[in-house]
Design a protein around this motif. Sequence first.
Motif: not given
Length: 107
Positions: A5-33
């Motif tokens: 039998l082939k061994c199964m990998t244990v644990g979750p898959p590994v993701f490349d986090t270098r390509i993950a980007h957070t969404a840009p922060k947007r100011a509440d329109p009130f603070y631009l009034s």
Amino acid sequence: MAPRLKCMTVGPPVFDTRIAHTAPKRADPFYLSREWRQLMRHLVEMRGSVCQACGRTNTRLFGDHIIELKDGGAKLDPANIQLLCGSCHTKKTARARAARMAVRHTR
């Protein structure tokens, strides 16, 4: 001989986090009034360009609601707004958020 039998990998898959980007922060329109910007100019003229928590000068100041809007604070009441440097503003906001979360978890 039986096949192995082939061994199964244990644990979750590994993701490349270098390509993950957070969404840009947007100011509440009130603070631009226009109303908020006029109030901020007025407060800096009246109180000076100094952090009201630590006394730091020559830095960007943020208008911080003493009682946050999420907690029912008044939007344009000068008595509810303090001028804070970036460090003090971040610390105060984190404390308020933690307190809000603590209240949610005790219900």
